[in-house]
Motif scaffolding. Structure first.
Motif, PDB file in Angstrom:
ATOM      1  N   GLN A  49     -90.318 -10.562   5.006  1.00 63.24           N
ATOM      2  CA  GLN A  49     -91.222  -9.426   5.097  1.00 63.24           C
ATOM      3  C   GLN A  49     -92.338  -9.569   4.057  1.00 63.24           C
ATOM      4  O   GLN A  49     -92.067  -9.800   2.879  1.00 63.24           O
ATOM      5  N   PRO A  50     -93.621  -9.448   4.457  1.00 61.31           N
ATOM      6  CA  PRO A  50     -94.690  -9.446   3.450  1.00 61.31           C
ATOM      7  C   PRO A  50     -94.527  -8.253   2.507  1.00 61.31           C
ATOM      8  O   PRO A  50     -94.211  -7.136   2.949  1.00 61.31           O
ATOM      9  N   VAL A  51     -94.730  -8.495   1.222  1.00 60.90           N
ATOM     10  CA  VAL A  51     -94.595  -7.443   0.215  1.00 60.90           C
ATOM     11  C   VAL A  51     -95.792  -7.516  -0.727  1.00 60.90           C
ATOM     12  O   VAL A  51     -96.479  -8.531  -0.801  1.00 60.90           O
ATOM     13  N   THR A  52     -96.023  -6.441  -1.448  1.00 56.58           N
ATOM     14  CA  THR A  52     -97.158  -6.393  -2.356  1.00 56.58           C
ATOM     15  C   THR A  52     -96.768  -6.882  -3.745  1.00 56.58           C
ATOM     16  O   THR A  52     -95.591  -6.982  -4.092  1.00 56.58           O
ATOM     17  N   PHE A  53     -97.782  -7.141  -4.545  1.00 55.72           N
ATOM     18  CA  PHE A  53     -97.592  -7.608  -5.914  1.00 55.72           C
ATOM     19  C   PHE A  53     -96.817  -6.591  -6.750  1.00 55.72           C
ATOM     20  O   PHE A  53     -96.029  -6.951  -7.615  1.00 55.72           O
ATOM     21  N   GLU A  54     -97.023  -5.309  -6.471  1.00 54.05           N
ATOM     22  CA  GLU A  54     -96.378  -4.255  -7.255  1.00 54.05           C
ATOM     23  C   GLU A  54     -95.065  -3.768  -6.656  1.00 54.05           C
ATOM     24  O   GLU A  54     -94.426  -2.862  -7.203  1.00 54.05           O
ATOM     25  N   ALA A  55     -94.618  -4.359  -5.542  1.00 57.57           N
ATOM     26  CA  ALA A  55     -93.446  -3.844  -4.826  1.00 57.57           C
ATOM     27  C   ALA A  55     -92.181  -3.926  -5.677  1.00 57.57           C
ATOM     28  O   ALA A  55     -91.976  -4.875  -6.435  1.00 57.57           O
ATOM     29  N   THR A  56     -91.314  -2.935  -5.517  1.00 57.58           N
ATOM     30  CA  THR A  56     -90.018  -2.926  -6.202  1.00 57.58           C
ATOM     31  C   THR A  56     -88.852  -2.969  -5.222  1.00 57.58           C
ATOM     32  O   THR A  56     -87.706  -3.124  -5.635  1.00 57.58           O
ATOM     33  N   ALA A  57     -89.141  -2.827  -3.925  1.00 54.32           N
ATOM     34  CA  ALA A  57     -88.087  -2.914  -2.906  1.00 54.32           C
ATOM     35  C   ALA A  57     -88.709  -3.380  -1.605  1.00 54.32           C
ATOM     36  O   ALA A  57     -89.851  -3.026  -1.278  1.00 54.32           O
ATOM     37  N   CYS A  58     -87.974  -4.186  -0.862  1.00 53.90           N
ATOM     38  CA  CYS A  58     -88.439  -4.677   0.432  1.00 53.90           C
ATOM     39  C   CYS A  58     -88.303  -3.564   1.468  1.00 53.90           C
ATOM     40  O   CYS A  58     -87.234  -2.949   1.600  1.00 53.90           O
ATOM     41  N   GLU A  59     -89.354  -3.305   2.216  1.00 55.21           N
ATOM     42  CA  GLU A  59     -89.318  -2.243   3.217  1.00 55.21           C
ATOM     43  C   GLU A  59     -88.466  -2.618   4.418  1.00 55.21           C
ATOM     44  O   GLU A  59     -88.061  -1.748   5.186  1.00 55.21           O
TER      45      GLU A  59
END
Length: 433
Positions: A49-59
């Protein structure tokens, strides 16, 4: 220790930071060389899953995520127990998919929702390589302070992503008296204490920021007040870090005379220069030699503005490269060959390649921004003189990275000459539409 609320500009103290000692030691590990970074597109290694630089959990798979800076990767995590550090007993430790050979725990600022970076558990530091540079943060028991500080940390972490990718020397105040430090302060006008306003600025390695800059309405008010085209938290950080690296790499390096030949004599009285700038504005035809009106105020500010724009260029071109953009404006006399942005600008020693990608890219993104009813995203022009200054910054950075001194003494060095030729060939940067 008294807090310096900062001035725009630098102190004159000499006796520089030893660059070799300050270079960050995060380029690899005992388990082998780092993998290629995912640049600005990150993915959960467990489910893609693509995630952002600031992400803390995978959607998608809901795994916890953290940033592994010695791999330049946002990584999916699996819990593997608690910390082996005596002072951190009970702190959760994780296996990182991006680097299976090490165990990690979160930076202490993760508890405030202000950081998703990881610290190797074989190191005793409580804070990550970004947060350990903080000297003063606002009172986080006040919700508004916490909200603003989180936004400030988001911008600062993006700054450090670039600094670490460029392998620039960094040291904390614990390592060196004039190491890089940050004070994030509440303006007295927002308290009952009173006192002089907090000025965002740099002095001798200390960057001070008024946390009111994290308020969108207040920041826009100041942008309009000062007649600026662009004012963001990340822009502030990139500008102020330019002052720090002038202090580190120019004042305390072999390139001061080359700097003066391009930017001017920094010994001119700084306070008087700023006063004159705010009273009289930029000189006529300033666009021929400067990237912004503020750059005209003093050579220190010219360098800081140029350094900030260099970081703008490298980071944005990196983002474009992750989409492998092909750009070919449909102009009557345009080139039949598209510009393909498919390279890592953080590993590109050829400034020509960066500029040749940047010009059509800014033309495209400015046009797209206008199509959405917004102002130009990059409302600046890169003339030959400005490109020559960018070349000076580029050479400074690559001299540090390669441990090879910049060929000094002549402001018309090979790279600068190439930059000027590029600028003359292109005439100016992409139109601001």
């Amino acid at each position: 220790m008294p807090v310096k609320t900062g001035l725009r500009g630098d102190g004159h103290r000499r006796g520089g930071l030893p660059i070799a000692a300050a270079r960050p030691t995060i380029k690899g590990s005992a388990t082998g060389p780092p993998t290629e970074p995912a640049m600005k597109i990150f993915q959960c290694q467990a489910c893609d899953q693509p995630v952002t630089f600031e992400a803390t959990a995978c959607e998608s798979c809901e795994r916890r995520l953290g940033y592994v800076c010695d791999r330049h990767e946002v990584s999916a995590l699996e819990p593997v127990g608690t910390s082996a550090q005596p002072n951190l007993a009970g702190s959760p430790v994780f296996h990182a998919y991006a680097h299976p050979g090490r165990r990690y725990r979160f930076c202490a600022n993760a508890a405030h929702g202000a950081c998703n970076w990881l610290v190797p558990d074989d190191q005793p530091e409580v804070f990550c390589v970004t947060c350990r540079h903080n000297r003063v943060v606002p009172d986080l028991t006040i919700p508004w302070n916490l909200t603003r500080w989180r936004q400030i940390e988001t911008a600062k972490h993006r700054l450090f992503y670039s600094l670490l990718r460029l392998e620039l020397p960094l040291a904390t105040r614990a390592q060196y008296t004039d190491g890089l430090a940050f004070d994030f302060l509440v303006d007295p006008s927002e308290t009952y204490i009173g006192g002089p306003p907090v000025m965002t600025g740099h002095i001798n390695g200390l960057i001070t920021m008024n946390i009111a800059e994290a308020d969108d309405v207040e920041r826009e008010r100041r942008r309009m007040l000062f007649g600026e085209h662009y004012r963001t938290l990340l822009g502030h950080f990139r500008h102020e870090i330019g002052h720090y690296f002038w202090y580190l790499l120019v004042l305390n390096g072999p390139n001061l005379e080359r700097f003066r030949a391009l930017f001017g004599d920094e010994s001119a009285d700084y306070a008087s220069a700023l006063q004159a700038h705010y009273a009289n504005g930029a000189p006529a035809n300033w666009e021929d030699s400067f990237v912004s009106t503020y750059a005209t105020s003093h050579p220190w500010e010219d360098f800081a503005e140029t350094f900030a724009h260099y970081l703008h260029i490298v980071d944005t071109v990196e983002t474009a490269s992750t989409f492998e953009l092909h750009l070919r404006p449909r102009l009557r006399r345009g080139s039949s060959e598209p510009v393909v942005i498919d390279f890592d600008p953080y590993k590109t020693a050829d400034l020509d390649r960066l500029i040749e990608a940047w010009l059509p890219l800014t033309y495209a993104i400015n046009s797209l921004s206008r199509s959405m009813g917004q102002s130009a995203l990059y409302p600046f022009t890169l003339t030959p003189a400005v490109i020559a200054k960018l070349a000076f910054v580029h050479e400074l950075i690559y001299a540090v990275r390669s441990d090879v001194p910049v060929q000094g003494g002549d402001e018309t060095g090979l790279d600068i000459l190439k930059a000027v030729i590029t600028g003359l060939r292109q005439k100016v940067a992409a139109p601001t539409v």
